[in-house]
Design an enzyme around this catalytic site. Structure first.
Site, PDB file in Angstrom:
ATOM      1  N   PHE A 114      15.316  10.482  17.775  1.00 33.35           N
ATOM      2  CA  PHE A 114      14.350  11.129  16.888  1.00 33.35           C
ATOM      3  C   PHE A 114      13.088  10.284  16.904  1.00 33.35           C
ATOM      4  CE2 PHE A 114      12.396  12.551  13.034  1.00 33.35           C
ATOM      5  CZ  PHE A 114      12.760  13.877  12.959  1.00 33.35           C
ATOM      6  N   SER A 143      16.980   5.345  21.957  1.00 29.95           N
ATOM      7  CA  SER A 143      15.561   5.073  22.219  1.00 29.95           C
ATOM      8  C   SER A 143      15.125   3.689  21.792  1.00 29.95           C
ATOM      9  CB  SER A 143      14.691   6.108  21.497  1.00 29.95           C
ATOM     10  OG  SER A 143      14.935   6.022  20.105  1.00 29.95           O
ATOM     11  N   SER A 144      15.948   2.995  21.014  1.00 26.14           N
ATOM     12  CA  SER A 144      15.551   1.638  20.622  1.00 26.14           C
ATOM     13  C   SER A 144      16.784   0.830  20.265  1.00 26.14           C
ATOM     14  CB  SER A 144      14.555   1.669  19.447  1.00 26.14           C
ATOM     15  OG  SER A 144      15.150   2.220  18.310  1.00 26.14           O
ATOM     16  N   TYR A 196      25.888  -6.310   2.956  1.00 32.60           N
ATOM     17  CA  TYR A 196      26.230  -5.388   4.041  1.00 32.60           C
ATOM     18  C   TYR A 196      27.662  -4.867   3.916  1.00 32.60           C
ATOM     19  CZ  TYR A 196      25.533  -3.029   8.448  1.00 32.60           C
ATOM     20  OH  TYR A 196      25.391  -2.048   9.402  1.00 32.60           O
ATOM     21  N   ALA A 218      20.899   5.174  13.672  1.00 28.14           N
ATOM     22  CA  ALA A 218      20.612   4.561  12.364  1.00 28.14           C
ATOM     23  C   ALA A 218      19.578   5.438  11.694  1.00 28.14           C
ATOM     24  CB  ALA A 218      20.082   3.147  12.542  1.00 28.14           C
ATOM     25  N   ILE A 264      20.512  -8.644  14.898  1.00 23.54           N
ATOM     26  CA  ILE A 264      19.249  -8.804  15.638  1.00 23.54           C
ATOM     27  C   ILE A 264      18.143  -8.035  14.912  1.00 23.54           C
ATOM     28  CG2 ILE A 264      20.222  -9.129  17.973  1.00 23.54           C
ATOM     29  CD1 ILE A 264      19.450  -6.041  18.337  1.00 23.54           C
TER      30      ILE A 264
HETATM   31  P1  NAI Z   1      17.355   1.391  15.749  1.00 18.74           P
HETATM   32  O1  NAI Z   1      16.544   1.792  14.560  1.00 18.74           O
HETATM   33  O2  NAI Z   1      16.710   0.504  16.752  1.00 18.74           O
HETATM   34  O3  NAI Z   1      17.870   2.718  16.518  1.00 18.74           O
HETATM   35  C1  NAI Z   1      18.266   3.861  15.856  1.00 18.74           C
HETATM   36  C2  NAI Z   1      18.311   5.027  16.806  1.00 18.74           C
HETATM   37  O4  NAI Z   1      18.734   6.192  16.079  1.00 18.74           O
HETATM   38  C3  NAI Z   1      16.951   5.384  17.428  1.00 18.74           C
HETATM   39  O5  NAI Z   1      17.152   5.735  18.776  1.00 18.74           O
HETATM   40  C4  NAI Z   1      16.518   6.613  16.648  1.00 18.74           C
HETATM   41  O6  NAI Z   1      15.637   7.487  17.362  1.00 18.74           O
HETATM   42  C5  NAI Z   1      17.868   7.273  16.420  1.00 18.74           C
HETATM   43  N1  NAI Z   1      17.858   8.256  15.339  1.00 18.74           N
HETATM   44  C6  NAI Z   1      17.659   8.076  14.010  1.00 18.74           C
HETATM   45  N2  NAI Z   1      17.763   9.256  13.358  1.00 18.74           N
HETATM   46  C7  NAI Z   1      18.062  10.202  14.279  1.00 18.74           C
HETATM   47  C8  NAI Z   1      18.298  11.595  14.228  1.00 18.74           C
HETATM   48  N3  NAI Z   1      18.306  12.274  13.089  1.00 18.74           N
HETATM   49  N4  NAI Z   1      18.545  12.230  15.389  1.00 18.74           N
HETATM   50  C9  NAI Z   1      18.550  11.577  16.579  1.00 18.74           C
HETATM   51  N5  NAI Z   1      18.359  10.237  16.675  1.00 18.74           N
HETATM   52  C10 NAI Z   1      18.110   9.564  15.550  1.00 18.74           C
HETATM   53  O7  NAI Z   1      18.706   0.784  15.150  1.00 18.74           O
HETATM   54  P2  NAI Z   1      19.815  -0.252  15.645  1.00 18.74           P
HETATM   55  O8  NAI Z   1      19.703  -1.456  14.792  1.00 18.74           O
HETATM   56  O9  NAI Z   1      19.838  -0.375  17.105  1.00 18.74           O
HETATM   57  O10 NAI Z   1      21.129   0.488  15.151  1.00 18.74           O
HETATM   58  C11 NAI Z   1      22.014   1.190  16.008  1.00 18.74           C
HETATM   59  C12 NAI Z   1      23.437   0.958  15.544  1.00 18.74           C
HETATM   60  O11 NAI Z   1      23.760  -0.439  15.700  1.00 18.74           O
HETATM   61  C13 NAI Z   1      23.666   1.294  14.065  1.00 18.74           C
HETATM   62  O12 NAI Z   1      24.920   1.885  13.920  1.00 18.74           O
HETATM   63  C14 NAI Z   1      23.654  -0.086  13.412  1.00 18.74           C
HETATM   64  O13 NAI Z   1      24.393  -0.112  12.207  1.00 18.74           O
HETATM   65  C15 NAI Z   1      24.336  -0.915  14.507  1.00 18.74           C
HETATM   66  N6  NAI Z   1      24.145  -2.363  14.387  1.00 18.74           N
HETATM   67  C16 NAI Z   1      22.905  -2.928  14.292  1.00 18.74           C
HETATM   68  C17 NAI Z   1      22.768  -4.304  14.127  1.00 18.74           C
HETATM   69  C18 NAI Z   1      21.430  -4.963  14.024  1.00 18.74           C
HETATM   70  O14 NAI Z   1      21.380  -6.158  13.694  1.00 18.74           O
HETATM   71  N7  NAI Z   1      20.354  -4.269  14.315  1.00 18.74           N
HETATM   72  C19 NAI Z   1      23.945  -5.179  14.061  1.00 18.74           C
HETATM   73  C20 NAI Z   1      25.200  -4.495  14.266  1.00 18.74           C
HETATM   74  C21 NAI Z   1      25.284  -3.130  14.379  1.00 18.74           C
END
Ligand code: NAI
Length: 398
Positions: free
Chosen positions: A73, A49-50, A235, A140, A274
Site C-alpha cells: 500500500f 515494499s519496505s 511489545y 504492518a 530494526i
Molecule cells: P514496514 O512498515 O517497513 O512494512 C510494512 C509493509 O506493509 C509495507 O510494504 C506496506 O506497504 C504494507 N502495507 C501496510 N498496509 C497495507 C495494506 N492495507 N495493504 C497492502 N500492504 C500494506 O514494516 P516492517 O517493520 O518491515 O514490518 C513487517 C513485519 O515485520 C510486521 O509483521 C512486523 O511486526 C514484523 N517485525 C518488524 C520488526 C522491526 O523491528 N521492524 C521486528 C520484528 C518483526
C-alpha cells in the site's frame, strides 16, 4: 526539485527517490556478494515494499532467482512537489534492478485486506504462474476493513494493565522526550488483534487454497517480534503482542491443513529489532533500538533487514541450520537475545539521559538508518541535484 528531508512527528513526509534506489541497490549488492542459494521459485509477498518484506523479496529474488509478486500500500508522487512514499520508489527500483537481472516480478498496489485485491492477485497467479510455493506475510498497518462486513478497525500501540513510562527519540533534535504508553481498553486490544492478528493471513491462505494455486511443499511465513524483558511491557505484553499471539495461533491452524495437504509448513519467525517505517512509530521502542544498535555493533553482531532475511531464508527456511524455539518459531533474532547483549542493553537503558544519549547509545546510527529508509544520508547520492519528479512519475509499475 531539490528534495530535503522534512520530518514531522517522526514521520518523514518527503522521501528521496534516488536515495530509495540506493537503499534497494545496496541490499541487492549484499545478496549478490553473499551468494546464491536454493529456494522457492514463485513467491507472493504481502507487504514487500519496505522493511522486512522488501528484504525478503530481494533475498529470494536475487538470492535464488525467485519470481516475486508483491502487494503493498504505497503512494506515487503527485505534481511537482509530492514525493510519494519510500515504498513506492522501492517498488519502482526493485523492478528496474530485477528486470536487468532477468527476474520475473509483479506489483499490486492497494489494500491487501480487501477481497478485490485477493481476487486480482489469485487471478494473476492462475494466469502467469499456475501455483506459488511461498507466501510471506509481512504487513504492518494501523487500519483494516474487514471484507466480510465492511467494518473498519484501528490498531493501537498500547500497554495492557498499567501505563508504561519511558522516552522516545525526537528525530529532528536527537533528544529524548518523555513518553507515556497508555493502557489499552479491551476494545482496543480486540481491534488491534483484528488488524495485526492472523485473520487476514488465514484469508489469503484459504483463498489461495480454494483456488488451487498452492504447490506441493508450499510454505507460508509470518513475522513477529518477541524481544526481551526490556521490551515486554511495550511489545510482547502490549496490544501488538496480543495480535502476534493470534498470528501464532493462526500458524497452528494453517499448519494442520497445509501440512497434511501439501506436505508444507506454516511458520512464524521472530526478527531482530530494526528501524522501519512501522517500528519507529512504537512508543519507547526507538530508545531500546538505539541502545541495541550500540551493543550489537560493538559485539560485531549487528544486522539490518537484508542480513536478517538472507540468513533466515538461506540457513533456516531452505537450509539445514534452522534455529527453532520450544513453540516451533524460527528465530533469526537469536543474536539480539544473547544473554550478554541483553545484560548490556538493560544496564545502559537504566542510565540513559539526555546528557549521555549520544555517548552511551547509537542514537546517531539509529536515526541515520531512519533517514536511509526514506532515501537520505547516502554518501554517494548528490542531494543538491534537481530531481525531476514529474519525469520519474512516468515510470509505471508492472
Ligand atoms: P514496514 O512498515 O517497513 O512494512 C510494512 C509493509 O506493509 C509495507 O510494504 C506496506 O506497504 C504494507 N502495507 C501496510 N498496509 C497495507 C495494506 N492495507 N495493504 C497492502 N500492504 C500494506 O514494516 P516492517 O517493520 O518491515 O514490518 C513487517 C513485519 O515485520 C510486521 O509483521 C512486523 O511486526 C514484523 N517485525 C518488524 C520488526 C522491526 O523491528 N521492524 C521486528 C520484528 C518483526
Amino acid at each position: 526539485m531539490i528534495i530535503k528531508p522534512v520530518v514531522k512527528n517522526n514521520i518523514c513526509v518527503r522521501v528521496h527517490p534516488i536515495g530509495c534506489k540506493e537503499n534497494v541497490r545496496r541490499q541487492i549488492d549484499y545478496v549478490k556478494e553473499a551468494g546464491k542459494f536454493k529456494g522457492p521459485e514463485k513467491v507472493l509477498i504481502i507487504g514487500g515494499s519496505s522493511g522486512y518484506g522488501l528484504a525478503s523479496r530481494i533475498a529470494l529474488g536475487f538470492g535464488c532467482g525467485a519470481s516475486t509478486i508483491n502487494v503493498s500500500f504505497e503512494l506515487p508522487p503527485k505534481g511537482k512537489s509530492k514525493t510519494g512514499t519510500a515504498g513506492w520508489w522501492n517498488n519502482v527500483f526493485f523492478q528496474q534492478f530485477a528486470r536487468e537481472e532477468g527476474l520475473e516480478f509483479k506489483d499490486f498496489v492497494g489494500d491487501a485486506f480487501s477481497k478485490e485485491m485477493k481476487d486480482q492477485v489469485i487471478s494473476y497467479i492462475k494466469d502467469k504462474y499456475g501455483k506459488i510455493d511461498l507466501l510471506i506475510y509481512s504487513l504492518a498497518s494501523n487500519r483494516r476493513t474487514d471484507p466480510t462486513d465492511g467494518t473498519t478497525y484501528s490498531s493501537v500501540l498500547k500497554s495492557i494493565g498499567e501505563e508504561v513510562r519511558g522516552y522516545s527519540i525526537d528525530i529532528n533534535s536527537l533528544n529524548l522526550k518523555e513518553e507515556v504508553m497508555e493502557a489499552a481498553t479491551e476494545e482496543e486490544i480486540q481491534d488491534t488483534i483484528k488488524v495485526m492478528g492472523g485473520e487476514d493471513w488465514k484469508m489469503w491462505v484459504d483463498m489461495l487454497e480454494e483456488e488451487g494455486v498452492l504447490a506441493e511443499g508450499f510454505k507460508t511465513i509470518a513475522y513477529t517480534y518477541l524481544g526481551s524483558k526490556a521490551t515486554y511491557p511495550i511489545y510482547k505484553d502490549g496490544t501488538i503482542g496480543q495480535a502476534k499471539k493470534h498470528l501464532e495461533k493462526t500458524a497452528s491452524i494453517l499448519q494442520a491443513s497445509i501440512g497434511e495437504k501439501y506436505h508444507g509448513e506454516a511458520l512464524i519467525s521472530s526478527s531482530k529489532a530494526i528501524v522501519t517505517k512501522a517500528s519507529i512509530y512504537i512508543p519507547i521502542f526507538p530508545v531500546y533500538g538505539a541502545v541495541l544498535y550500540k551493543v550489537m555493533k560493538e559485539a560485531g553482531t549487528h544486522e539490518g533487514e537484508i542480513e536478517q532475511k538472507y540468513r533466515l531464508f538461506r540457513d533456516m527456511i531452505y537450509g539445514e541450520n534452522r534455529i527453532v524455539d520450544e513453540n516451533g518459531r524460527v528465530r533469526p533474532d537469536n543474536l539480539e537475545l544473547e544473554e550478554e547483549i541483553q545484560n548490556k542493553v538493560e544496564s545502559i537503558l537504566k542510565d540513559v539521559t539526555n546528557e549521555n544519549v549520544r555517548d552511551i547509545t547509537d542514537i546517531e546510527g539509529f536515526v541515520e538508518d531512519f533517514m536511509k529508509i526514506n532515501g537520505f544520508e547516502f554518501d554517494n547520492v548528490d542531494y543538491g541535484e534537481d530531481v525531476d519528479l514529474e519525469e520519474l512519475a512516468k515510470i509505471e509499475l508492472v
